[in-house]
Structures are given as structure tokens and as C-alpha cells.
Design an enzyme around this catalytic site. Structure first.
Site, PDB file in Angstrom:
ATOM      1  N   GLY A 167      43.320  35.208  39.282  1.00 19.56           N
ATOM      2  CA  GLY A 167      43.557  36.498  39.931  1.00 19.56           C
ATOM      3  C   GLY A 167      45.012  36.651  40.326  1.00 19.56           C
ATOM      4  O   GLY A 167      45.625  37.704  40.115  1.00 19.56           O
ATOM      5  N   ASP A 168      45.578  35.616  40.907  1.00 22.85           N
ATOM      6  CA  ASP A 168      46.994  35.643  41.271  1.00 22.85           C
ATOM      7  C   ASP A 168      47.898  35.530  40.051  1.00 22.85           C
ATOM      8  O   ASP A 168      48.889  36.254  39.931  1.00 22.85           O
ATOM      9  CB  ASP A 168      47.313  34.448  42.189  1.00 22.85           C
ATOM     10  CG  ASP A 168      46.973  34.719  43.637  1.00 22.85           C
ATOM     11  OD1 ASP A 168      47.682  35.527  44.250  1.00 22.85           O
ATOM     12  OD2 ASP A 168      46.002  34.139  44.144  1.00 22.85           O
ATOM     13  N   ILE A 169      47.559  34.594  39.170  1.00 21.50           N
ATOM     14  CA  ILE A 169      48.483  34.276  38.074  1.00 21.50           C
ATOM     15  C   ILE A 169      48.614  35.444  37.101  1.00 21.50           C
ATOM     16  O   ILE A 169      49.723  35.781  36.678  1.00 21.50           O
ATOM     17  CB  ILE A 169      48.040  32.980  37.362  1.00 21.50           C
ATOM     18  CG1 ILE A 169      48.320  31.797  38.297  1.00 21.50           C
ATOM     19  CG2 ILE A 169      48.762  32.796  36.033  1.00 21.50           C
ATOM     20  CD1 ILE A 169      47.730  30.486  37.856  1.00 21.50           C
ATOM     21  N   GLY A 172      50.840  37.934  38.555  1.00 20.31           N
ATOM     22  CA  GLY A 172      52.234  37.504  38.398  1.00 20.31           C
ATOM     23  C   GLY A 172      52.764  37.822  37.009  1.00 20.31           C
ATOM     24  O   GLY A 172      53.902  38.288  36.845  1.00 20.31           O
TER      25      GLY A 172
END
Lengths: 395, 395
Positions: A167-169, A172
Site C-alpha cells: 500500500g505504501d510502496i 511511493g
């Protein structure tokens, strides 16, 4: 040799993962990343274990190629100093909860008054618009909300979170793409803009064909385990000593595979001689293959299948990944000398550019390591001015 | 309004997923994507079901904003025509197995003779160097080889493949980033280059902290189910009618959460009053919470936890994702009118740019839909020349 993003000046207010991942990618390709961290505390991920000589391995793995300055953004002189930096920068990146930058007086509207060509990129859980905008998000929450968990897991079993913080990557990655597209536009026109990337939006964008499958069939896809939805055999099998993934992607591979596992009679078997038939008669077919695969070890099957060209892989754990000859040949494990932690290993640069290769030039900074250098070198502050900013607690 | 990548001319030889995903992102932001497909057959994914009026929903979901020309790259006149296109293009993208482009006489070395400033991007399974370079890869193979499966799955259970093709999709994202960085460099210097992105490399790059954890602890991480490795409680719980993900990220949320679930006595309980203690005494703590969570439905818990600010989410299946108010408010489900399939829904544009917003201008093309337009408009071919190319089977 020069770098692709040489001269691009990025003010990086981000913490933990999505934002730092985006600026790491830009830094790998030569952008100047000025990481602005809270005085005393720094990026929250500096507190995440495990530690090496007191330095967070988590933090070190995604903050190479950045310089660290500490600033207290609640101090008016720090805000003035930040605004001076914005005048000389190309990009500002932040991943606060929407509204935080405005409260600090440095939202996009304020910053573009100071520097109309600034590119302002925000990575947040739910984005800067919509009913959930102000909510806090974590990776696990957007994985659950965005649908990827509902299609990940053992067949017939419960939904499972992807084991890395996808979800974060992915946010990014999308954020880096948005920034670079905005940089291209700025080079052409001189115009800046705001780039708003939401973790939840990115989850929708990576669902592959799940959305179109739902619209056509009216049925929500479920966890499929390790089996391909429309190719057979294309899944994991137990071996004499472990598990192996085999990917028999077409009929020519099917023939090679059957010969190799000692079941040549299956090749032309009326039940299995085309992929659609193998899908229809999967429950009959699987036991034949499963029994055959138990007869050799994973390593033996790897050798045998490689020789006949059937794509395969063991299910590598991290230790095995780090010994994989292809991973090593591609320099995907980089050794970096950190001033406090010593020699550490982190992922290498995945984008291989022939003319302007990326590089890990700097280890992750210690907290505030470059405060003086940035204030004097980038902003031209005198030693007296720097001493004053420290005295009032601005930096 | 203009687009960020307006005027960027991309020749797209890619098929199925990683490459088409990268060029879709560029097309969304305004690049001209000329998709070159095999005569008669086209992109392999045109054969992937489910179908709408004979058109593949899979293909349509990742090929919007592209124009399709068919070419037979084994025909010498097609190769000549392709080379003419390269002279006028900025970027060539391909995801063949390494060596294929060289065999066709249009590898990077050949193309840069024709156009020294060309950016040549290759997305492949294992990259253009190293011992596995020539091997075929599939998403499932790189997910197995790259380590993400080994950390995904129920706690104590078998490794599980991520349910969407994250091996392909992340390679597409990294490829787009590499192309855009190369475009920035080209705008500054006029220089082109080759960008080589491997699916396996990208799997290493998205492992988050698994690699650094291994180097510090010497232990390969295992599947953790839905539980956060270092925060408690931060996982899924069964409710009266389903499952919910709750993310109690700090002690202040812990107090709110305990009050809301009717267990205020746990807040200051010596066993549970800090996160490190909640980790140490997890096995004692979980049953209390698990029992409490069974008392309301998922929807009731959502309401209650939202009100007190504890991040939560149901495990949405695709149908639920498509009804989510935030997903809809962010235009993440786009309706597109396709000339054959009619109205279809596909994921929206995840990168929200204020000055040059991305847009879905064109539905996915039918096979060869723009062959004549590209030959006449882009290359300036006469009707006679076009007729000749068709006659000899070049296009």
C-alpha cells in the site's frame, strides 16, 4: 558520469515509507534530496527496529542518497527558513495527513506564491479530496479497503495481507512517476503544479484485471491460492523436500513438462491436451502431477525443468533470495558503509540506465547530519545566522 | 488543458502486462502511445477472457489512450517502416525476452545508430544481464523467486502468491519511472539511453524491510498472516458477521479502542499499557479483544471506530471496492465507451495533477485500428505506399 536527475532539488518532508520511498528513487537517479526532519525526534521510522549500533535498519534501507536537516516547523523562524529553501527548490514532497501543511502555513497555495514553478507532491492515505480525506491510514487499512486482500490467500481460505507494505510502496512509485511527469512539464513550460497521490487510489490501480472481471461476470474474485486463474498447470506443487512453482504457459511447454515428470501419456490425453480442457478437468489432472512432483527434491526439479525450458522457481525465503545468482549478478544487494552502523546491506538500484546509471553514493544520514552544510551551502547563511537559528530552536 | 507528457512519442512493442502497464501510465499523462501489434494476432492479452462482445476485458483495462498499428516484424519492409518511425520517436518500449529485438535487427545498438537520442526501455523477467537473462519468466515465477511469497500467507501456513500480478505491475511502474528520468535527462542534454528493468529486480526493491531485518537478525521472515510485525493490536478480527482490520497505531488510539470495545480496564493493565508490553503479552491479550469484536457487525464496528478515530476497514471484495464512497469521489472507476464492447468500466487515473490532469481520452484500440492513420499521419506515407505495405504483409 552524470545522473539523470542531476540538479533537481527536492525538499523532502516525508516520514516512514510511501514518501521516503519516492524520494529514494529520485535520489538514486541523482536528485538532491534534502530530508527535513523534526528536531530531536526525526523521521518516525528511526524508532523502528531492528537496530544496528543504535541506528534503525528500517530507516537506513530507504533513506540512502539523502541529506538530513532538522527543523522545528512549529517555529516561525524555521518556517521562514523553509520558505527560503522553497524559493531555490524544484520539488516539495510531503506525506502528512491532508491539512497539516496548511496549518503550518506552507500548503501548496502558500508555496506557489513564493515559487510559482514549484512542484508540490503529496502522498497520503486517501488523497486531498473526498469524504475520507482527513482520515489516518495505514498500509494494512488500505490493503483491506482497496481489495487486494480479498483476492490474496489460500484457495477457500481467509483473505491475507500482502507481506510487504505494498500500500505504501506502490503509492511511493506512483508519486515518483507523478513528480517526474511534472518535472518534464516544468522543463517545457516553466510551470509547477500539485501532484496528489492516495494510497487507496493506487490499490485500485494495481488490481489488474479483477475490476474488469467483476464488471463482466458480476462476481467478486476470491483468493485463488497459488493457482493461475486461467492457465493449467501454473501453480505450486509439493516436492520431496519442499515446494516449487511451475508455470506451464502453453501447449509446447505442456509436452515438455509431461515428458520431464514421467507422464508422457498425458500429453495427448483427450482430457488434458489443450489448456481449456486442462482447466475444465483440473480436479482430475492435479493428482497425477502432484504425485509425480513428490518424487524429486526441489533442487532436482529445478535442474530438470530448467534444462527443458519449463519456467520454475523454488519459493525463496529471504536468505535464499540474497544468494540467488541472478539477484547478485544484477547488483540488487548493495553494501553500504554507514558512519555509525558500519557495513550494511540494502536493496540495490532496480532501474538500470545505460547513460546515467543510478548509484548509492551516500548512506542514510544520521539525524541532522547535514543541517549546517545545507544552511550554509544551500541557503548561504553565515555562522552567526546558523547559531541564532539553533538558539531559538528553529533547527 | 495541456498534458504533462504532451508531444512525447512512444513506440510501444509490449504485450500482456508489465510493458503495457508502463505505457498506459505515460499515455494517461498525454504521451502519444503507438502500440505496434503482430498482424492478425495482436497483443497476446487480446486472447485473455472474459470477453465483452468479443473484446478482451483484460486487454481493454490496460490499453486505453493508445493507438494500434499492426506490423509483421519478420517482414523486412516492416522493419524499414519501424526504423522510419524510430527516427521520429522519443521512446521505444519492449518486453520481449532479451535477444529478440537484436534478432529482428532492431536492438538498442541498431536503433541508436538511427536516432542517437532515442530512449530504449526494456522490461523483462530477469533483465538484460546475468545468468538467468535469457529465461522466460511469468509473474508467478518472479513472485516465488523474489521472496514476496515467502512473507505472504496465513501465520504458520504456506506461502501465498499476491492475488494481483504484482511482479508485472511493479516492473511496469519502475519502467515508467526509468523512462521519465531518461526523458528529463534528454530534455537537458539531448542524449538518449537504454533503460533495463527486470521483474525480479523490482521484487527485491519492494521487499520493504525484510532484507534489512534478515541482515540484522539472521532469520528469514515468515508469513505473518494479517498481523503487524511490531504493533499490537494491528490486525484482522472476526466480527458478528465478517472480518474487520483495525490499526491501533499508538497508545492514545489504544485508550480510545479499549473504551469503544467495552474493555476500559485494559488501558492501564500492567500487561498491556504500552506497545512493547502488548507485543510481549500478545497471546494473553488477543482473546479479550477477539471476544469483544464478535459482539457487533462489521458495519457497526466501522461506525463506532470511525467516530473515535481508530483506523479500520472491512476486507472489501471487488464489489464493495467499487461502491466505496472515497473510491468514487476520487474518480478511480472510469466509464469508457468502447466502439465494439460498448460502455465498460476500468480503473481511473491514480496520479492527480493540478496543472496537467491525466485523462482517459481514448478507449483501448481494436487491433490495427490506427494503422492507416499512423502510416499517413505520423510517417507521411501515400495511399499507394500504404497499399503496398499491406500487399506484402508488412502491416
Amino acid at each position: 558520469m552524470s545522473k539523470a536527475l542531476e540538479g533537481l532539488r527536492v525538499l523532502d518532508l516525508t516520514r516512514v515509507l510511501a514518501g521516503p520511498y519516492a524520494t529514494m528513487l529520485l535520489g538514486d537517479m541523482g536528485a538532491d534530496i534534502i530530508k527535513i526532519e523534526a528536531v530531536g525526534h526525526g523521521d518516525d521510522s528511526r524508532q523502528f527496529g531492528p537496530y544496528v549500533n543504535g541506528e534503525s535498519a528500517y530507516f537506513m534501507s530507504i533513506n540512502r542518497n539523502k541529506k538530513s536537516i532538522t527543523m522545528n516547523l512549529k517555529n516561525p523562524e524555521a518556517i521562514e527558513t523553509f520558505k527560503e529553501m522553497v524559493k531555490k527548490a524544484d520539488v516539495v514532497v510531503e506525506n502528512f495527513r491532508p491539512g497539516t501543511m496548511e496549518k503550518l502555513g506552507i500548503g501548496y497555495e502558500a508555496l506557489k506564491e513564493i515559487n510559482p514553478s514549484i512542484i508540490y507532491a503529496a502522498a497520503s492515505g486517501f488523497g486531498h479530496t473526498g469524504p475520507y480525506s482527513k482520515r489516518a491510514a495505514y498500509d494494512a487499512v488500505v490493503q483491506a479497503m482497496g481489495g487486494i486482500m480479498s483476492i490474496t490467500g489460500p484457495a477457500g481460505g481467509p483473505p491475507v495481507r500482502v507481506g510487504s507494505s505494498i500500500g505504501d510502496i506502490t503509492a511511493g512509485l506512483f508519486c515518483a512517476i507523478g513528480i517526474l511527469a511534472a518535472v518534464c512539464h516544468k522543463k517545457d513550460t516553466g510551470e509547477g503544479q500539485k501532484v496528489d497521490v492516495a494510497m487507496l487510489d493506487c490499490q485500485i490501480a494495481i488490481l489488474e484485471n479483477a475490476i474488469s472481471r467483476y464488471f463482466v461476470t458480476g462476481v467478486s474474485p476470491k483468493p485463488q491460492g497459488n493457482r493461475h486463474p486461467s492457465i493449467v498447470p501454473f501453480e505450486t506443487f509439493d516436492t520431496a523436500d519442499g515446494i516449487i512453482m511451475v508455470a506451464v504457459g502453453n501447449d509446447s511447454l505442456w509436452a515438455k513438462f509431461c515428458n520431464e515428470i514421467g507422464l508422457p501419456e498425458l500429453i495427448e490425453d483427450e482430457r488434458f491436451n489443450t489448456n481449456p480442457k486442462r482447466i475444465d478437468n483440473y480436479d482430475e489432472l492435479r493428482p497425477f502431477i502432484a504425485e509425480a512432483m513428490l518424487k524429486k527434491t526441489t533442487a532436482e526439479w529445478q535442474d530438470a525443468l530448467d534444462k527443458c525450458g519449463v519456467p520454475e522457481s523454488p519459493i525463496n525465503n529471504i536468505e535464499m533470495v540474497l544468494k540467488n545468482p541472478q539477484v547478485l549478478a544484477r547488483d540488487m544487494i548493495a553494501e553500504v558503509e554507514h558512519p555509525v552502523a558500519g557495513a550494511t546491506k540494502i536493496p540495490g538500484v532496480a532501474i538500470k540506465m545505460s547513460g546515467t546509471p543510478g548509484e548509492i553514493e551516500l548512506p542514510a544520514p544520521t539525524l541532522g547530519q547535514h543541517t549546517d552544510e545545507i544552511l550554509s551551502g544551500f541557503l548561504g547563511k553565515t555562522p552567526e545566522e546558523i547559531a541564532h537559528l539553533k538558539e531559538v530552536g528553529a533547527v
